[in-house]
Design an enzyme around this catalytic site. Structure first.
Site, PDB file in Angstrom:
ATOM      1  N   LYS A 235      15.337  -7.362 -28.896  1.00 51.19           N
ATOM      2  CA  LYS A 235      16.158  -6.989 -27.730  1.00 51.19           C
ATOM      3  C   LYS A 235      16.366  -5.477 -27.847  1.00 51.19           C
ATOM      4  CE  LYS A 235      19.629  -5.895 -26.118  1.00 51.19           C
ATOM      5  NZ  LYS A 235      19.813  -4.601 -25.384  1.00 51.19           N
TER       6      LYS A 235
ATOM      7  N   GLU B 115      22.131  -0.975 -39.483  1.00 58.41           N
ATOM      8  CA  GLU B 115      21.941   0.476 -39.590  1.00 58.41           C
ATOM      9  C   GLU B 115      22.879   1.088 -38.570  1.00 58.41           C
ATOM     10  OE1 GLU B 115      20.085   2.144 -41.629  1.00 58.41           O
ATOM     11  OE2 GLU B 115      18.777   0.586 -42.437  1.00 58.41           O
TER      12      GLU B 115
ATOM     13  N   CYS C 254      21.240   9.497 -35.916  1.00 56.02           N
ATOM     14  CA  CYS C 254      22.330   8.937 -36.725  1.00 56.02           C
ATOM     15  C   CYS C 254      22.470   9.658 -38.060  1.00 56.02           C
ATOM     16  CB  CYS C 254      22.112   7.453 -36.928  1.00 56.02           C
ATOM     17  SG  CYS C 254      20.428   7.081 -37.346  1.00 56.02           S
TER      18      CYS C 254
ATOM     19  N   GLU D  69      31.644  10.217 -35.220  1.00 59.83           N
ATOM     20  CA  GLU D  69      30.280  10.530 -34.827  1.00 59.83           C
ATOM     21  C   GLU D  69      30.270  10.923 -33.355  1.00 59.83           C
ATOM     22  OE1 GLU D  69      27.356   7.297 -34.518  1.00 59.83           O
ATOM     23  OE2 GLU D  69      26.115   8.561 -35.807  1.00 59.83           O
TER      24      GLU D  69
HETATM   25  P1  NAD Z   1      25.190   0.247 -29.212  1.00 61.48           P
HETATM   26  O1  NAD Z   1      25.690  -0.295 -30.493  1.00 61.48           O
HETATM   27  O2  NAD Z   1      26.028   0.098 -28.007  1.00 61.48           O
HETATM   28  O3  NAD Z   1      23.762  -0.381 -28.825  1.00 61.48           O
HETATM   29  C1  NAD Z   1      22.733  -0.624 -29.734  1.00 61.48           C
HETATM   30  C2  NAD Z   1      22.025  -1.909 -29.349  1.00 61.48           C
HETATM   31  O4  NAD Z   1      22.940  -2.992 -29.435  1.00 61.48           O
HETATM   32  C3  NAD Z   1      21.498  -1.938 -27.914  1.00 61.48           C
HETATM   33  O5  NAD Z   1      20.286  -2.651 -27.872  1.00 61.48           O
HETATM   34  C4  NAD Z   1      22.574  -2.689 -27.175  1.00 61.48           C
HETATM   35  O6  NAD Z   1      22.094  -3.329 -26.019  1.00 61.48           O
HETATM   36  C5  NAD Z   1      22.985  -3.713 -28.210  1.00 61.48           C
HETATM   37  N1  NAD Z   1      24.328  -4.258 -28.043  1.00 61.48           N
HETATM   38  C6  NAD Z   1      25.413  -3.684 -27.446  1.00 61.48           C
HETATM   39  N2  NAD Z   1      26.457  -4.530 -27.458  1.00 61.48           N
HETATM   40  C7  NAD Z   1      26.045  -5.657 -28.087  1.00 61.48           C
HETATM   41  C8  NAD Z   1      26.685  -6.884 -28.439  1.00 61.48           C
HETATM   42  N3  NAD Z   1      27.954  -7.131 -28.137  1.00 61.48           N
HETATM   43  N4  NAD Z   1      25.948  -7.819 -29.112  1.00 61.48           N
HETATM   44  C9  NAD Z   1      24.668  -7.577 -29.436  1.00 61.48           C
HETATM   45  N5  NAD Z   1      24.014  -6.460 -29.120  1.00 61.48           N
HETATM   46  C10 NAD Z   1      24.693  -5.486 -28.469  1.00 61.48           C
HETATM   47  O7  NAD Z   1      24.846   1.733 -29.552  1.00 61.48           O
HETATM   48  P2  NAD Z   1      24.442   2.881 -28.564  1.00 61.48           P
HETATM   49  O8  NAD Z   1      25.683   3.517 -28.076  1.00 61.48           O
HETATM   50  O9  NAD Z   1      23.446   2.413 -27.566  1.00 61.48           O
HETATM   51  O10 NAD Z   1      23.657   3.811 -29.627  1.00 61.48           O
HETATM   52  C11 NAD Z   1      24.238   4.890 -30.298  1.00 61.48           C
HETATM   53  C12 NAD Z   1      24.849   4.487 -31.626  1.00 61.48           C
HETATM   54  O11 NAD Z   1      23.887   3.910 -32.493  1.00 61.48           O
HETATM   55  C13 NAD Z   1      25.394   5.660 -32.374  1.00 61.48           C
HETATM   56  O12 NAD Z   1      26.717   5.386 -32.784  1.00 61.48           O
HETATM   57  C14 NAD Z   1      24.479   5.825 -33.584  1.00 61.48           C
HETATM   58  O13 NAD Z   1      25.079   6.298 -34.727  1.00 61.48           O
HETATM   59  C15 NAD Z   1      23.972   4.476 -33.810  1.00 61.48           C
HETATM   60  N6  NAD Z   1      22.634   4.553 -34.418  1.00 61.48           N
HETATM   61  C16 NAD Z   1      22.475   4.329 -35.756  1.00 61.48           C
HETATM   62  C17 NAD Z   1      21.210   4.408 -36.329  1.00 61.48           C
HETATM   63  C18 NAD Z   1      20.954   4.161 -37.779  1.00 61.48           C
HETATM   64  O14 NAD Z   1      19.808   4.029 -38.175  1.00 61.48           O
HETATM   65  N7  NAD Z   1      21.926   4.079 -38.635  1.00 61.48           N
HETATM   66  C19 NAD Z   1      20.138   4.712 -35.541  1.00 61.48           C
HETATM   67  C20 NAD Z   1      20.345   4.940 -34.198  1.00 61.48           C
HETATM   68  C21 NAD Z   1      21.591   4.847 -33.645  1.00 61.48           C
END
Ligand code: NAD
Length: 462
Positions: A170, A245, A279, A369
């Site tokens: 997803k 992650e 990140c 962040e």
């Molecule tokens: P997010 O957590 O909202 O979304 C990430 C993924 O999770 C998306 O596919 C989203 O559709 C899904 N998602 C959202 N709500 C969900 C739920 N309730 N249940 C299951 N899946 C769900 O994050 P974002 O705002 O899109 O991305 C940015 C964030 O991601 C930043 O905080 C960043 O630090 C983090 N990030 C971390 C890494 C890492 O490797 N540690 C890498 C990239 C991004």
């Protein structure tokens, strides 16, 4: 941009359950460039069933054959790398050169590494009077973010395939076209039907349904700490494996003996890269008080050069969020030396490369962040204080140390509570384990350590 109006399930593009769609928007100009279906719990269920049905066949496929499929996948990614870069530029907004050099190239390196690991890993070992088999964990539910759209998909799918797992992906709602292109590549590579499945959709709907599905054995999630915490809790309640992650607030520690200009310039480039949406970005620069003013001047000068070189943020919401953090930095007393909260252009989701001086540990911009092109420069009096500041957030994903003497930098790095540290500008290594200490996550991706996340052991005693 080509967009499929179905889900890739069981080896074919199939009609989605519902009629809802997600618009894909180019953040550089606000144009809608495509539409993908918004998956429902039923789509997720269909995909998980396909993955489960494919599991016995794929897990019993000899590792050499799994390696051959991964090599074929790598070759397709190579053949389609320009299309990949263009797609990522269109939906994420990153400059085309960066999309080519990083967004398209890194996943090729990672797919390649798992083709080799699948062929060479000892899936069986002898321990005393036991033979230990390393078996696939089962069906993997992979949930990925938008910031490195293909890298984060490949960092989960390639090791899962190498291990003998089957997968339902997803991807993030902002970058689903890259995920669809990847599904085409998997198909072209001859991966058997049902081994890899794609369901596009909203996080709280399709993502949540996948994370909570009883037919999923391991949930591998990359994204925000807030969502990761919920996924971890649900996985804990179901007693299933989870890999998380999450976010970071990494420290770039410049020790007094370092080459200051180099450390500052590389540090600024690290934060501005991908418009700060990384990140592992070194968003806190720690400088000794005697060198502080010089470092601030160098950083302000370096940031000014990035004005036209960075792309927009991924969407208007992120742009607002980042500008909100910049306003908060000003309100809490930090000193702006480059950039600021004003949008640099009328069109597109741009934020100016921004540098704050006089940032103290307790400020919001030193703790949370931001996920935008914003650098905070903090002052320290001695090494112990530098270490306390470096370790003083809830995160621990990455970091950097600079010193005149490599051993001095290593000694400091060993005391940092973080999963990765780059010494004097050490390069990204796609084989090194990547993942967080503390609230930056659970588990590791990439290389051998990334492979073992998808395996479980069975010991036979003789
Ligand atoms: P997010 O957590 O909202 O979304 C990430 C993924 O999770 C998306 O596919 C989203 O559709 C899904 N998602 C959202 N709500 C969900 C739920 N309730 N249940 C299951 N899946 C769900 O994050 P974002 O705002 O899109 O991305 C940015 C964030 O991601 C930043 O905080 C960043 O630090 C983090 N990030 C971390 C890494 C890492 O490797 N540690 C890498 C990239 C991004």
């Amino acid at each position: 941009m080509k967009a499929h109006d179905g889900m890739y399930i069981d080896g074919a593009w199939r009609d989605a359950d519902g009629r809802d769609a997600i618009d894909v928007v180019n953040p550089a100009d606000g144009q809608v460039i495509g539409q993908v279906p918004a998956g429902t719990a039923l789509d997720v269920d269909t995909a998980v069933r396909a993955a489960r049905a494919a599991l016995p066949g794929w897990s019993a496929t000899p590792p050499a054959e799994r390696a051959a499929r991964l090599s074929a996948l790598r070759d397709v990614l190579v053949a389609r790398k320009d299309e990949i870069a263009e797609t990522i530029t269109a939906e994420l907004g990153s400059p085309l050169k960066f999309s080519q050099a990083v967004h398209a190239a890194a996943p090729i390196a990672v797919a390649s590494s798992y083709a080799e690991l699948a062929a060479t890993y000892a899936f069986e070992e002898k321990v005393g009077n036991s033979v230990v088999h390393h078996e696939p964990i089962g069906v993997v539910g992979a949930i990925t973010p938008w910031n490195y759209p293909l890298h984060q998909i490949v960092a989960k799918v390639a090791p899962a395939l190498a291990a003998g797992c089957t997968i339902v992906l997803k991807p993030a709602e902002d970058t689903p076209l890259t995920a669809q292109l990847f599904a085409e590549a998997v198909h072209e590579a001859g991966v058997p039907a049902g081994v890899f499945n794609l369901v596009t959709g909203l996080g709280p709907v399709a993502g949540q349904a996948l994370a909570e599905h009883p037919g999923v054995d391991l949930v591998s999630f990359t994204g925000s700490t807030a969502v990761g915490r919920r996924i971890g809790a649900a996985a804990g309640a179901a007693v299933k494996r989870v890999a998380l992650e999450l976010g970071g607030k990494s420290a770039n520690v410049i020790l007094p003996s370092a080459d200051l200009a180099k450390a500052v310039n590389v540090g600024v480039a690290n934060v501005m890269s991908n418009s700060g949406q990384t990140c592992s970005a070194w968003t806190r620069m720690l400088v000794h008080r005697d060198q502080y003013d010089e470092a601030v001047a160098l950083a302000a000068e370096a940031a000014a050069k990035y004005g036209d070189r960075i792309g927009p943020l991924v969407n208007a919401k992120q742009q607002e969020r980042v500008r909100g953090y910049i306003e908060k930095g000003v309100a809490e007393g930090a000193r702006l030396v480059a950039g600021g909260p004003e949008a640099p252009r009328e069109e597109g989701c741009y934020v100016s490369p921004t540098v704050f001086a006089d940032v103290t540990e307790d400020m919001t911009i030193a703790q949370e962040e931001i996920f935008g092109p914003v650098l905070s420069i903090l002052r320290y009096d001695d090494e112990e204080e530098a270490l306390r500041i470096a370790n003083g957030t809830v995160y621990g994903l990455a970091g950097a140390v600079w010193a005149g003497d490599e051993a001095e930098a290593v000694a400091f790095a060993r005391r940092m509570d973080t999963g990765q540290v780059d010494i004097n500008g050490g390069r990204f290594n796609p084989l090194a384990p990547f993942g967080g200490y503390k609230q930056s996550g659970v588990g590791r991706e990439l290389g051998l350590h990334g492979l073992t996340e998808y395996l479980q052991t069975k010991s036979l005693q003789f």
